[in-house]
Write a protein that holds these residues in place. Structure first.
Motif, PDB file in Angstrom:
ATOM      1  N   GLY A 148       8.996  10.927  -0.577  1.00 46.37           N
ATOM      2  CA  GLY A 148       9.839  10.024   0.184  1.00 46.37           C
ATOM      3  C   GLY A 148       9.066   8.784   0.563  1.00 46.37           C
ATOM      4  O   GLY A 148       7.854   8.835   0.798  1.00 46.37           O
ATOM      5  N   LEU A 149       9.756   7.643   0.609  1.00 45.81           N
ATOM      6  CA  LEU A 149       9.124   6.378   0.978  1.00 45.81           C
ATOM      7  C   LEU A 149      10.019   5.663   1.972  1.00 45.81           C
ATOM      8  O   LEU A 149      11.183   5.373   1.682  1.00 45.81           O
ATOM      9  N   PHE A 150       9.473   5.391   3.155  1.00 45.52           N
ATOM     10  CA  PHE A 150      10.197   4.669   4.202  1.00 45.52           C
ATOM     11  C   PHE A 150       9.464   3.375   4.487  1.00 45.52           C
ATOM     12  O   PHE A 150       8.301   3.388   4.911  1.00 45.52           O
ATOM     13  N   THR A 151      10.111   2.237   4.202  1.00 44.58           N
ATOM     14  CA  THR A 151       9.503   0.935   4.416  1.00 44.58           C
ATOM     15  C   THR A 151      10.499   0.003   5.095  1.00 44.58           C
ATOM     16  O   THR A 151      11.703   0.270   5.121  1.00 44.58           O
TER      17      THR A 151
ATOM     18  N   THR B 249       0.830  -1.207   0.000  1.00 40.48           N
ATOM     19  CA  THR B 249       0.000   0.000   0.000  1.00 40.48           C
ATOM     20  C   THR B 249       0.861   1.252   0.000  1.00 40.48           C
ATOM     21  O   THR B 249       0.577   2.217  -0.720  1.00 40.48           O
ATOM     22  N   ALA B 250       1.920   1.238   0.792  1.00 40.67           N
ATOM     23  CA  ALA B 250       2.841   2.385   0.819  1.00 40.67           C
ATOM     24  C   ALA B 250       3.457   2.608  -0.547  1.00 40.67           C
ATOM     25  O   ALA B 250       3.556   3.752  -1.021  1.00 40.67           O
ATOM     26  N   ALA B 251       3.872   1.529  -1.197  1.00 44.07           N
ATOM     27  CA  ALA B 251       4.490   1.657  -2.519  1.00 44.07           C
ATOM     28  C   ALA B 251       3.510   2.206  -3.542  1.00 44.07           C
ATOM     29  O   ALA B 251       3.864   3.061  -4.369  1.00 44.07           O
TER      30      ALA B 251
ATOM     31  N   VAL C 146       5.828  12.479   2.405  1.00 45.84           N
ATOM     32  CA  VAL C 146       6.547  11.271   2.801  1.00 45.84           C
ATOM     33  C   VAL C 146       5.536  10.191   3.158  1.00 45.84           C
ATOM     34  O   VAL C 146       4.628  10.423   3.968  1.00 45.84           O
ATOM     35  N   VAL C 147       5.685   9.016   2.561  1.00 47.49           N
ATOM     36  CA  VAL C 147       4.878   7.850   2.909  1.00 47.49           C
ATOM     37  C   VAL C 147       5.696   7.054   3.910  1.00 47.49           C
ATOM     38  O   VAL C 147       6.768   6.534   3.586  1.00 47.49           O
ATOM     39  N   LEU C 148       5.194   6.963   5.131  1.00 48.05           N
ATOM     40  CA  LEU C 148       5.968   6.456   6.262  1.00 48.05           C
ATOM     41  C   LEU C 148       5.327   5.179   6.795  1.00 48.05           C
ATOM     42  O   LEU C 148       4.231   5.209   7.356  1.00 48.05           O
ATOM     43  N   GLU C 149       6.011   4.064   6.625  1.00 46.66           N
ATOM     44  CA  GLU C 149       5.498   2.783   7.099  1.00 46.66           C
ATOM     45  C   GLU C 149       5.987   2.498   8.513  1.00 46.66           C
ATOM     46  O   GLU C 149       7.186   2.578   8.800  1.00 46.66           O
TER      47      GLU C 149
END
Length: 451
Positions: free
Chosen positions: A69-72, A53-55, A138-141
């Motif tokens: 930004g993407l933090f997974t 989902t974050a991706a 930023v998408v923060l997982e």
């Protein structure tokens, strides 16, 4: 320090293990300038489905023109995976510089008996990287739980997202779905927007109560508006509302994750972000993930999945039943000793023809013999092969020519296998699928396979 030294330094923090709480990450971020205060977030918690989902959300935002930004976690192929801007991992030199920069602050806190964990250090590095890169969003997982997870150092979020909740990490989060849901809901912000997975079972009343207490706007994707028009091992075509989508991630649960992502993006659109339907469809279509029900080879079929809990096992079984009916499935499996491998095998047993239990060179790893013995309890033919490369070689020989080799149970196993396995993209099968979904796009439909 250089990149190799930076990786060694991060690994040196690993023995500190998992230690929930916000005191250390708040102190660390304070020492490096509180980068989180300069950013806007979509914050994602849940047991299963966070990464996909974050991706999807990050890809759509990038297609819409926003620097994202993407933090997974966890990293599957490269230690830099958790730090991505517009789909690109942070460079090795930049990663090393960040590790060098935060080391004195980590040492300073250690002198105060505040021992920063590897995940907390990585979270601080990501926030610094995103702030200095000038990310619009930023998408923060979440790493583990939510309420006391290091990512919850942020003050606010544009949208809080709660994906599917199941029993996992019970030693840290509680031994019931309701207790785990309570921890996940710790990311919900007062007066904010909350989007949840549409099928939450016993967790839903807990989520609804957290939303009510925070006076948050609550959005649940409507399954009545979701129609899967085509589905298989190649992915799915579906319609949500009045928009058609193609998703290359496998399984009905991935389509439901996509519905969550779409609702999040619509919520951002309502806030004034320019996200048109074209960006939505392109971003969803362009999403791929390593080791999440990843079809790595068509001939012979090789499927890699790093899921390790009951929810993951149920989703995997559904894929095997609906997308590969009647196929002989030879599984190569390794798991961590703190996972419920008994429940995992019980769920998968009806669709596994033979299981090769293998080992991993980690203290947490479950001995291959224990996994093998558990498999026989469910009348699955099984054997132990300690070397994971040899295990896959045997499995492929047993499955050939018409069967399926399934690598499953742990992201650590998936990472080890992907290091040496030649990934042969399933060109003919997927090209036919994509042409069936998008006849007009046949001239460009195969570009992604060469990546």
């Amino acid at each position: 320090m250089d990149y190799a030294q930076a990786l060694e330094y991060m690994a040196s923090l690993r023995p500190r293990g998992v230690s929930l709480g916000l005191a250390r990450i708040r102190a660390l971020c304070g020492l490096v300038g509180n980068p989180q205060k300069k950013l806007k977030f979509i914050h994602i918690a849940g047991t299963n489905g966070k990464g996909s989902t974050a991706a999807m959300i990050a890809n759509v935002l990038r297609e819409a023109g926003y620097k994202t930004g993407l933090f997974t976690s966890p990293a599957v192929l490269d230690g830099r995976e958790p730090l991505q801007v517009n789909g690109e991992m942070i460079g090795r030199a930049a990663f090393a510089r960040l590790a060098t920069e935060i080391e004195p602050s980590i040492d300073l806190l250690a002198g105060r008996n505040m021992y920063v964990t590897e995940f907390e250090a990585l979270t601080a590095m990501a926030l610094l990287h995103f702030a200095r890169s000038g990310c619009d969003l930023v998408v923060l997982e979440v790493g583990l739980g939510g309420r006391e997870d290091a990512t919850n150092v942020i003050d606010d979020s544009l949208v809080s997202v709660i994906l599917s909740i199941a029993l996992d990490h019970m030693a840290f989060l509680g031994n019931t779905v309701q207790k785990i849901a309570h921890e996940k809901c710790g990311i919900i912000r007062p007066g904010g927007v909350t989007v949840t997975y549409p099928e939450q079972g016993d967790a839903m009343p807990v989520i609804e109560e957290a939303v009510r207490l925070n006076r948050s706007m609550f959005i649940v994707p409507s399954l009545d508006r979701l129609e899967i028009t085509r589905s298989g091992i190649e992915g799915s075509a579906f319609r949500y509302g009045d928009v058609n989508f193609t998703l290359r991630l496998i399984g009905e649960h991935m389509v439901k994750n996509a519905a969550v992502a779409i609702e999040v993006l619509k919520a951002l659109r309502a806030m004034g972000y320019a996200i048109d339907d074209s960006a939505l469809t392109r971003g969803i279509y362009n999403t791929t993930l390593p080791a999440r029900m990843e079809l790595c080879s068509e001939s012979p079929l090789l499927l890699i999945d790093g899921g390790h809990n009951e929810g993951c096992a149920l989703a995997l079984r559904a894929v095997l039943q609906t997308c590969l009916p009647g196929k002989k499935v030879v599984a190569v499996c390794a798991m961590m000793s703190d996972k419920d491998y008994i429940a995992y095998l019980r769920i998968l047993a009806p669709r596994i023809s033979f299981l090769i239990a293998t080992g991993l060179p980690m203290e947490r790893a479950l001995p291959a013999r224990a996994l093998c013995d558990a498999a026989t309890e469910y009348r699955i033919g099984a054997q132990c092969v300690e070397d994971c490369e040899e295990a896959v070689t045997r499995a492929r020989a047993m499955a050939a020519p018409e069967g399926v080799t399934l690598v499953c149970g742990s992201f650590f196993l998936a990472k080890a296998i992907r290091k040496y396995t030649t990934i042969r993209r399933p060109l003919s099968r997927c090209t036919a699928f994509l042409r069936a979904c998008f006849p007009a796009a046949s001239t460009t439909s195969t570009a992604w396979y060469t990546k």
